[in-house]
Design a protein around this motif. Structure first.
Motif, PDB file in Angstrom:
ATOM      1  N   CYS A  21       4.447  12.033 -14.603  1.00  0.00           N
ATOM      2  CA  CYS A  21       3.029  12.435 -14.267  1.00  0.00           C
ATOM      3  C   CYS A  21       2.065  12.488 -15.235  1.00  0.00           C
ATOM      4  O   CYS A  21       1.037  11.628 -15.047  1.00  0.00           O
ATOM      5  CB  CYS A  21       3.121  13.779 -13.879  1.00  0.00           C
ATOM      6  SG  CYS A  21       4.122  14.449 -12.421  1.00  0.00           S
TER       7      CYS A  21
ATOM      8  N   GLN B 259       1.402   8.600 -15.636  1.00  0.00           N
ATOM      9  CA  GLN B 259       0.380   8.221 -14.720  1.00  0.00           C
ATOM     10  C   GLN B 259      -1.136   8.371 -15.083  1.00  0.00           C
ATOM     11  O   GLN B 259      -1.963   7.677 -15.001  1.00  0.00           O
ATOM     12  CB  GLN B 259       0.392   8.958 -13.328  1.00  0.00           C
ATOM     13  CG  GLN B 259       1.708   8.430 -12.466  1.00  0.00           C
ATOM     14  CD  GLN B 259       2.030   9.391 -11.167  1.00  0.00           C
ATOM     15  OE1 GLN B 259       1.124   9.354 -10.466  1.00  0.00           O
ATOM     16  NE2 GLN B 259       2.845  10.155 -11.357  1.00  0.00           N
TER      17      GLN B 259
ATOM     18  N   LEU C  80       7.854   4.585 -13.786  1.00  0.00           N
ATOM     19  CA  LEU C  80       7.685   5.890 -13.169  1.00  0.00           C
ATOM     20  C   LEU C  80       9.303   6.078 -12.580  1.00  0.00           C
ATOM     21  O   LEU C  80       9.377   5.676 -11.484  1.00  0.00           O
ATOM     22  CB  LEU C  80       6.757   5.962 -12.388  1.00  0.00           C
ATOM     23  CG  LEU C  80       5.240   5.542 -12.729  1.00  0.00           C
ATOM     24  CD1 LEU C  80       4.126   5.666 -11.875  1.00  0.00           C
ATOM     25  CD2 LEU C  80       4.837   6.591 -13.934  1.00  0.00           C
TER      26      LEU C  80
ATOM     27  N   PRO D  94       3.109  11.625  -7.249  1.00  0.00           N
ATOM     28  CA  PRO D  94       1.745  11.507  -7.516  1.00  0.00           C
ATOM     29  C   PRO D  94       1.115  12.788  -7.505  1.00  0.00           C
ATOM     30  O   PRO D  94       1.631  13.589  -7.151  1.00  0.00           O
ATOM     31  CB  PRO D  94       1.377  10.375  -6.511  1.00  0.00           C
ATOM     32  CG  PRO D  94       2.161  10.969  -5.362  1.00  0.00           C
ATOM     33  CD  PRO D  94       3.587  11.168  -5.879  1.00  0.00           C
TER      34      PRO D  94
ATOM     35  N   GLY E  85       1.470  14.950  -4.681  1.00  0.00           N
ATOM     36  CA  GLY E  85       2.795  14.536  -3.925  1.00  0.00           C
ATOM     37  C   GLY E  85       3.637  15.951  -3.669  1.00  0.00           C
ATOM     38  O   GLY E  85       3.181  16.902  -3.711  1.00  0.00           O
TER      39      GLY E  85
ATOM     40  N   HIS F 248      -6.129   8.633  -3.680  1.00  0.00           N
ATOM     41  CA  HIS F 248      -5.131   8.064  -4.723  1.00  0.00           C
ATOM     42  C   HIS F 248      -5.879   7.731  -6.006  1.00  0.00           C
ATOM     43  O   HIS F 248      -5.620   6.550  -6.290  1.00  0.00           O
ATOM     44  CB  HIS F 248      -4.363   6.940  -4.090  1.00  0.00           C
ATOM     45  CG  HIS F 248      -3.323   7.530  -2.972  1.00  0.00           C
ATOM     46  ND1 HIS F 248      -2.177   8.426  -3.128  1.00  0.00           N
ATOM     47  CD2 HIS F 248      -3.212   7.270  -1.661  1.00  0.00           C
ATOM     48  CE1 HIS F 248      -1.771   8.767  -2.028  1.00  0.00           C
ATOM     49  NE2 HIS F 248      -2.349   7.794  -1.127  1.00  0.00           N
TER      50      HIS F 248
ATOM     51  N   LEU G 163      -3.660   6.676  -8.869  1.00  0.00           N
ATOM     52  CA  LEU G 163      -2.891   5.635  -8.800  1.00  0.00           C
ATOM     53  C   LEU G 163      -3.456   4.248  -8.716  1.00  0.00           C
ATOM     54  O   LEU G 163      -3.221   3.383  -9.083  1.00  0.00           O
ATOM     55  CB  LEU G 163      -2.049   5.735  -7.463  1.00  0.00           C
ATOM     56  CG  LEU G 163      -1.027   6.961  -7.651  1.00  0.00           C
ATOM     57  CD1 LEU G 163      -0.293   7.129  -6.096  1.00  0.00           C
ATOM     58  CD2 LEU G 163       0.220   6.677  -8.617  1.00  0.00           C
TER      59      LEU G 163
ATOM     60  N   VAL H  70       8.575   1.770 -10.252  1.00  0.00           N
ATOM     61  CA  VAL H  70       8.810   3.078  -9.602  1.00  0.00           C
ATOM     62  C   VAL H  70      10.354   3.020  -9.160  1.00  0.00           C
ATOM     63  O   VAL H  70      10.626   2.318  -8.354  1.00  0.00           O
ATOM     64  CB  VAL H  70       7.749   3.195  -8.356  1.00  0.00           C
ATOM     65  CG1 VAL H  70       8.077   4.827  -7.920  1.00  0.00           C
ATOM     66  CG2 VAL H  70       6.412   2.989  -8.721  1.00  0.00           C
TER      67      VAL H  70
ATOM     68  N   ASN I 119       7.860  10.321  -2.386  1.00  0.00           N
ATOM     69  CA  ASN I 119       6.884  10.319  -3.452  1.00  0.00           C
ATOM     70  C   ASN I 119       6.868   8.783  -4.155  1.00  0.00           C
ATOM     71  O   ASN I 119       5.598   8.233  -4.074  1.00  0.00           O
ATOM     72  CB  ASN I 119       6.980  11.144  -4.569  1.00  0.00           C
ATOM     73  CG  ASN I 119       6.756  12.855  -4.164  1.00  0.00           C
ATOM     74  OD1 ASN I 119       5.694  12.936  -3.617  1.00  0.00           O
ATOM     75  ND2 ASN I 119       7.873  13.575  -4.387  1.00  0.00           N
TER      76      ASN I 119
ATOM     77  N   MET J 270       3.668   6.023  -4.131  1.00  0.00           N
ATOM     78  CA  MET J 270       3.324   5.539  -5.203  1.00  0.00           C
ATOM     79  C   MET J 270       3.186   4.148  -5.193  1.00  0.00           C
ATOM     80  O   MET J 270       2.048   3.302  -5.703  1.00  0.00           O
ATOM     81  CB  MET J 270       3.918   6.049  -6.530  1.00  0.00           C
ATOM     82  CG  MET J 270       3.604   7.427  -6.767  1.00  0.00           C
ATOM     83  SD  MET J 270       4.610   7.997  -8.620  1.00  0.00           S
ATOM     84  CE  MET J 270       6.262   8.061  -7.902  1.00  0.00           C
TER      85      MET J 270
ATOM     86  N   MET K   7      -0.439   1.711  -5.644  1.00  0.00           N
ATOM     87  CA  MET K   7      -0.756   0.860  -6.532  1.00  0.00           C
ATOM     88  C   MET K   7      -0.865  -0.495  -6.358  1.00  0.00           C
ATOM     89  O   MET K   7      -0.157  -1.034  -5.508  1.00  0.00           O
ATOM     90  CB  MET K   7       0.237   1.451  -7.687  1.00  0.00           C
ATOM     91  CG  MET K   7       0.054   2.822  -8.503  1.00  0.00           C
ATOM     92  SD  MET K   7       1.171   2.921  -9.691  1.00  0.00           S
ATOM     93  CE  MET K   7       2.717   3.273  -9.072  1.00  0.00           C
TER      94      MET K   7
END
Length: 286
Positions: A117, A120, A135, A140, A143, A220, A223, A232, A245, A249, A253
């Motif tokens: 987190c 991000q 990540l 996110p 999330g 988002h 992101l 991820v 999650n 993400m 992204m």
């Protein structure tokens, strides 16, 4: 930078590296530096309640073979001074302060769980600083999380030698064997071990993670602000921060890759450490 240049870090391991300190903005940060002096540093951002010695040497040492790797305690954690914030934005600011004190203008981030987190937030707000971001086992903003329920279940299993066995690993024979091997590795360092976290750390960290996930971000925003290449990673059976999650993400992204490891929980990067290191190296070197 004088302190860094005075010490040879190549060939050291997480188990043998000295714990170093650097101070600024009223915080004395504890950290360990491994690997060569040249290259883009990989900064490790730790999970809820974790300190430097909660990282798996099998992951950290292997990543440090060909790049600088730095594990540190953010404000208030372990041997670092200051107060542990109760929100992700402040944790990100403290991490950026630490990186600035070391004199780095460009870094890669590996954020695990709560650290994901923070990563991000850093990648979204400090684009020129962050080159690539990994990540792992994270969520996110807005999330899904089951932090308190999973912690309660894990700590109720009093027969287990360490709560990380049920927290990080599946109940399968392979999962439990991997968990026990992980514990042997993280306890390999016998001297100058980091300070375990108490409620002054875990209470605000829990609030930060729960608030992060409870704050809707239907657009988002964070992101979509991450334009750097992102990797991820999640375990297929993560009960704390579920794999849904990771997929969310990945979709939000603009430049992300997604990895899901089989029969693995929140500690997928430790259970499948050889695969994880290989995948991270490929991603960072591309």
């Amino acid at each position: 930078m004088t302190e860094l240049n005075a010490i040879t870090h190549k060939g050291t391991t997480l188990e043998t590296a000295p714990t170093l300190y650097i101070e600024g903005s009223g915080i004395r940060f504890a950290y360990r530096r491994l690997g060569p002096s040249n290259g883009t540093p990989l900064i490790l951002l730790q999970h809820f309640s974790g300190n430097i010695d909660a990282w798996d040497p099998a992951v950290v040492n292997a990543l440090a073979v060909d790049r600088p790797v730095i594990a540190f305690d953010n404000a208030g954690v372990g041997r670092s001074t200051g107060q542990t914030p109760d929100n992700i934005a402040a944790m990100a600011r403290d991490a950026v302060t630490f990186i600035g004190l070391l004199g780095f203008s460009k870094v890669d981030l590996l954020g695990y769980s709560l650290g994901g987190c923070v990563a991000q937030q850093m990648a979204a707000e400090h684009g020129p600083l962050v080159r690539k971001v990994i990540l792992v086992g994270t969520a996110p903003q807005g999330g899904e999380e089951h932090l308190l329920a999973v912690l309660k279940e894990a700590f109720s299993q009093t027969e287990t030698p360490d709560p990380r066995l049920p927290l990080f690993f599946t109940r399968s024979a392979d999962g439990q064997a991997a968990g026990k091997a992980f514990l042997n590795r993280v306890y390999a360092r016998k001297e100058d071990r980091d300070t375990d976290s108490g409620s002054a750390v875990t209470d605000p960290q829990a609030k930060a993670l729960i608030t992060w996930c409870a704050t809707p971000d239907t657009e988002h925003t964070i992101l979509r602000a991450i334009t750097q290449p992102a990797l991820v990673v999640s375990g297929s059976d993560d009960t704390m921060l579920p794999a849904d999650n990771a997929y969310a993400m990945f979709r939000a992204m603009s430049n992300a890759q997604l990895l899901l490891y089989p029969d693995s929980g929140h500690g997928a990067l430790f259970q499948h450490h050889a695969f994880f290191v290989s995948h991270v190296r490929t991603f960072l070197d591309a």
